[in-house]
Design an enzyme around this catalytic site. Sequence first.
Site, short mmCIF file in Angstrom:
data_model
loop_
_atom_site.label_atom_id
_atom_site.label_comp_id
_atom_site.label_asym_id
_atom_site.label_seq_id
_atom_site.Cartn_x
_atom_site.Cartn_y
_atom_site.Cartn_z
N THR A 1 0.83 -1.20 0.00
CA THR A 1 0.00 0.00 0.00
C THR A 1 0.87 1.26 0.00
O THR A 1 1.99 1.25 0.52
CB THR A 1 -0.91 0.01 1.26
OG1 THR A 1 -1.50 1.29 1.41
CG2 THR A 1 -0.13 -0.30 2.53
N ASP A 2 0.30 2.35 -0.52
CA ASP A 2 1.03 3.63 -0.47
C ASP A 2 1.17 4.15 0.96
O ASP A 2 1.98 5.04 1.22
CB ASP A 2 0.35 4.67 -1.37
CG ASP A 2 -1.09 5.00 -0.98
OD1 ASP A 2 -1.62 4.36 -0.06
OD2 ASP A 2 -1.68 5.90 -1.61
N GLU A 3 0.37 3.58 1.88
CA GLU A 3 0.43 4.07 3.27
C GLU A 3 1.78 3.79 3.93
O GLU A 3 2.09 4.38 4.96
CB GLU A 3 -0.70 3.46 4.12
CG GLU A 3 -2.06 3.90 3.63
CD GLU A 3 -3.17 3.72 4.64
OE1 GLU A 3 -2.89 3.56 5.84
OE2 GLU A 3 -4.33 3.78 4.22
N LYS B 1 2.16 -3.35 7.44
CA LYS B 1 2.36 -3.56 5.99
C LYS B 1 3.82 -3.24 5.61
O LYS B 1 4.42 -3.94 4.79
CB LYS B 1 1.40 -2.66 5.18
CG LYS B 1 -0.06 -3.03 5.25
CD LYS B 1 -0.40 -4.40 4.65
CE LYS B 1 -0.29 -4.45 3.16
NZ LYS B 1 -0.73 -5.77 2.63
N TYR C 1 -1.72 -0.31 11.19
CA TYR C 1 -1.93 -1.00 9.91
C TYR C 1 -0.74 -0.77 8.97
O TYR C 1 -0.14 -1.72 8.46
CB TYR C 1 -3.23 -0.49 9.25
CG TYR C 1 -3.29 -0.79 7.76
CD1 TYR C 1 -3.44 -2.10 7.30
CD2 TYR C 1 -3.17 0.24 6.81
CE1 TYR C 1 -3.47 -2.38 5.93
CE2 TYR C 1 -3.20 -0.04 5.46
CZ TYR C 1 -3.35 -1.35 5.02
OH TYR C 1 -3.37 -1.63 3.67
P1 NAD Z 1 -10.20 -6.67 2.63
O1 NAD Z 1 -10.17 -6.39 4.10
O2 NAD Z 1 -11.41 -6.34 1.84
O3 NAD Z 1 -9.89 -8.23 2.40
C1 NAD Z 1 -8.92 -8.93 3.12
C2 NAD Z 1 -9.19 -10.42 2.93
O4 NAD Z 1 -8.15 -11.15 3.60
C3 NAD Z 1 -10.53 -10.89 3.50
O5 NAD Z 1 -11.19 -11.74 2.57
C4 NAD Z 1 -10.13 -11.67 4.75
O6 NAD Z 1 -11.02 -12.73 5.07
C5 NAD Z 1 -8.76 -12.20 4.33
N1 NAD Z 1 -7.91 -12.53 5.49
C6 NAD Z 1 -7.69 -11.76 6.59
N2 NAD Z 1 -6.87 -12.39 7.43
C7 NAD Z 1 -6.53 -13.58 6.84
C8 NAD Z 1 -5.68 -14.65 7.22
N3 NAD Z 1 -5.02 -14.65 8.38
N4 NAD Z 1 -5.56 -15.69 6.38
C9 NAD Z 1 -6.23 -15.73 5.19
N5 NAD Z 1 -7.06 -14.73 4.80
C10 NAD Z 1 -7.20 -13.67 5.61
O7 NAD Z 1 -8.92 -5.93 2.06
P2 NAD Z 1 -8.69 -5.23 0.64
O8 NAD Z 1 -9.13 -3.83 0.73
O9 NAD Z 1 -9.21 -6.10 -0.43
O10 NAD Z 1 -7.09 -5.22 0.60
C11 NAD Z 1 -6.38 -6.34 0.07
C12 NAD Z 1 -4.90 -6.07 0.14
O11 NAD Z 1 -4.59 -4.90 -0.61
C13 NAD Z 1 -4.38 -5.80 1.55
O12 NAD Z 1 -3.13 -6.44 1.68
C14 NAD Z 1 -4.24 -4.29 1.64
O13 NAD Z 1 -3.21 -3.94 2.53
C15 NAD Z 1 -3.89 -3.96 0.21
N6 NAD Z 1 -4.30 -2.62 -0.29
C16 NAD Z 1 -5.59 -2.20 -0.14
C17 NAD Z 1 -5.97 -0.96 -0.70
C18 NAD Z 1 -7.40 -0.47 -0.59
O14 NAD Z 1 -7.68 0.67 -0.97
N7 NAD Z 1 -8.36 -1.26 -0.12
C19 NAD Z 1 -5.04 -0.18 -1.37
C20 NAD Z 1 -3.72 -0.64 -1.47
C21 NAD Z 1 -3.37 -1.87 -0.95
O1 DAU Z 2 -4.08 4.12 0.52
C1 DAU Z 2 -4.36 2.77 0.51
C2 DAU Z 2 -5.18 2.39 1.73
O2 DAU Z 2 -6.49 2.89 1.51
C3 DAU Z 2 -5.20 0.89 1.99
O3 DAU Z 2 -3.90 0.46 2.29
C4 DAU Z 2 -6.17 0.54 3.13
O4 DAU Z 2 -6.26 -0.87 3.27
C5 DAU Z 2 -7.53 1.11 2.79
O5 DAU Z 2 -8.44 0.85 3.84
C6 DAU Z 2 -7.44 2.61 2.52
O6 DAU Z 2 -7.09 3.32 3.73
P1 DAU Z 2 -7.79 4.71 4.14
O7 DAU Z 2 -7.65 4.88 5.59
O8 DAU Z 2 -7.35 5.80 3.24
O9 DAU Z 2 -9.32 4.35 3.72
P2 DAU Z 2 -10.72 4.61 4.45
O10 DAU Z 2 -11.79 4.26 3.47
O11 DAU Z 2 -10.78 4.01 5.80
O12 DAU Z 2 -10.72 6.19 4.63
C7 DAU Z 2 -10.57 7.06 3.53
C8 DAU Z 2 -10.57 8.48 4.08
O13 DAU Z 2 -11.89 8.78 4.57
C9 DAU Z 2 -9.63 8.70 5.24
O14 DAU Z 2 -9.06 9.99 5.14
C10 DAU Z 2 -10.53 8.61 6.47
C11 DAU Z 2 -11.85 9.14 5.96
N1 DAU Z 2 -13.08 8.58 6.59
C12 DAU Z 2 -13.19 7.22 6.66
C13 DAU Z 2 -14.29 6.64 7.25
C14 DAU Z 2 -14.41 5.14 7.34
C15 DAU Z 2 -14.06 9.40 7.07
O15 DAU Z 2 -13.98 10.63 6.98
N2 DAU Z 2 -15.17 8.83 7.65
C16 DAU Z 2 -15.32 7.48 7.78
O16 DAU Z 2 -16.35 7.03 8.36
#
Ligand code: NAD
Ligand code: DAU
Length: 342
Positions: free
Chosen positions: A125-127, A157, A153
């Site tokens: 992730t970019d985080e 990562k 988190y």
């Molecule tokens: P998500 O939370 O929707 O899905 C995570 C999945 O992993 C779920 O299906 C969960 O059941 C499974 N899981 C959790 N713990 C596990 C374990 N111990 N063993 C096997 N499976 C397990 O997450 P997402 O948003 O789809 O993110 C997927 C990946 O991409 C993550 O690694 C996250 O860090 C990365 N990522 C997410 C974003 C985003 O915007 N959502 C952006 C950049 C990177």
């Molecule tokens: O940048 C990549 C990341 O993006 C991934 O690595 C993470 O897994 C993914 O969850 C996401 O992280 P963020 O924290 O950016 O996403 P989230 O949707 O939780 O929040 C997006 C923005 O919105 C953040 O600035 C917090 C804000 N927010 C979020 C929630 C849930 C609110 O203002 N209100 C809310 O209720």
Amino acid sequence: MKFLVTGGAGFIGGNFVHYMVDTYPEDEIVCLDLLTYAGNLETLKSVENKPNYKFVKGDIADRDFIFDLFKKEKFDVVVNFAAESHVDRSIENPEIFVKTNVMGTTTLLDASKEYGVKRYHQVSTDEVYGDLPLDRPDLFFTEETPLHTSSPYSSAKAAADLFVLAYQRTFGLPVTISRCSNNYGPYHFPEKLIPLMIARALDNESLPVYGKGDNVRDWLHVYDHCVAIDLIIRKGKDGEVYNVGGHNERTNLEVVKTILKALDRPESLINFVEDRKGHDMRYAIDPKKLETELGWKPKYNFDTGIQQTIQWYLDNKEWWQNILSGEYQEYFDKMYKEKGRI
Ligand code: NAD
Ligand code: DAU
């Protein structure tokens, strides 16, 4: 080729499984997922009978189980999406983030080393780069930006990324890492900003915006992320990190207003609430390396992608309403009601 896709019942992993099963009928896709609160087999319903697809339930941090699986299946490629992914949950309970995101990753790396996997890809992730200031729009994250994490988190990562690179350098394991910005699209779990706001706006409920809503995220459609990962696995260089993002920066308030407008709901639903602890201000990816070295180009821009995504949530109410009516309710009460956020 035989692929292990971990976390394939989640948001991005699920979209990736759909993409791979449909795009490469000659490849075998094994989806491994623990089915935590974020995993949902409904997301995989339309692929479950495909001949090149199989689902296995299990924990990436369960060493005996993972080694048995690798021995039996002889995977060519491992793509690790499995993680605890929600920043707010990591602030409440950091430990499970260490177990899944760090120990789960090292377990997969050990098994990949032991059973001669040809490519291990880590979905990061970019985080891991921390955040950028709002008053410096000229700054972007490159692959050389130092790791500087803010939340439990992102720290977990980043630790996982360092282990992945260490296994390449120390043991010669063939690895790649992708670091993507915020994704949006179908099957996004409704604890995250965009699906949460769509679901609540549809029900005419208040929209909890943290702080002033001026934090910036760089939104990428999940389809474009899946294409990028596929390209990196097939053409990326061993040991390299690739940033993934499409220059679609928006403040949270802009995103929420876009959703309200699309659903014809009033802005009076917006409710500014207590901020997230340690809240990152701005994420912005420079994807030049991926574009120039691997020829990646995103298909969606945010303005069209978000309209299509909102339509998906309108067309698939059962998928997210089932989640909202289950154990998620308890989390929502703890994080929003008890904190006075709604
Ligand atoms: P998500 O939370 O929707 O899905 C995570 C999945 O992993 C779920 O299906 C969960 O059941 C499974 N899981 C959790 N713990 C596990 C374990 N111990 N063993 C096997 N499976 C397990 O997450 P997402 O948003 O789809 O993110 C997927 C990946 O991409 C993550 O690694 C996250 O860090 C990365 N990522 C997410 C974003 C985003 O915007 N959502 C952006 C950049 C990177
Ligand atoms: O940048 C990549 C990341 O993006 C991934 O690595 C993470 O897994 C993914 O969850 C996401 O992280 P963020 O924290 O950016 O996403 P989230 O949707 O939780 O929040 C997006 C923005 O919105 C953040 O600035 C917090 C804000 N927010 C979020 C929630 C849930 C609110 O203002 N209100 C809310 O209720």
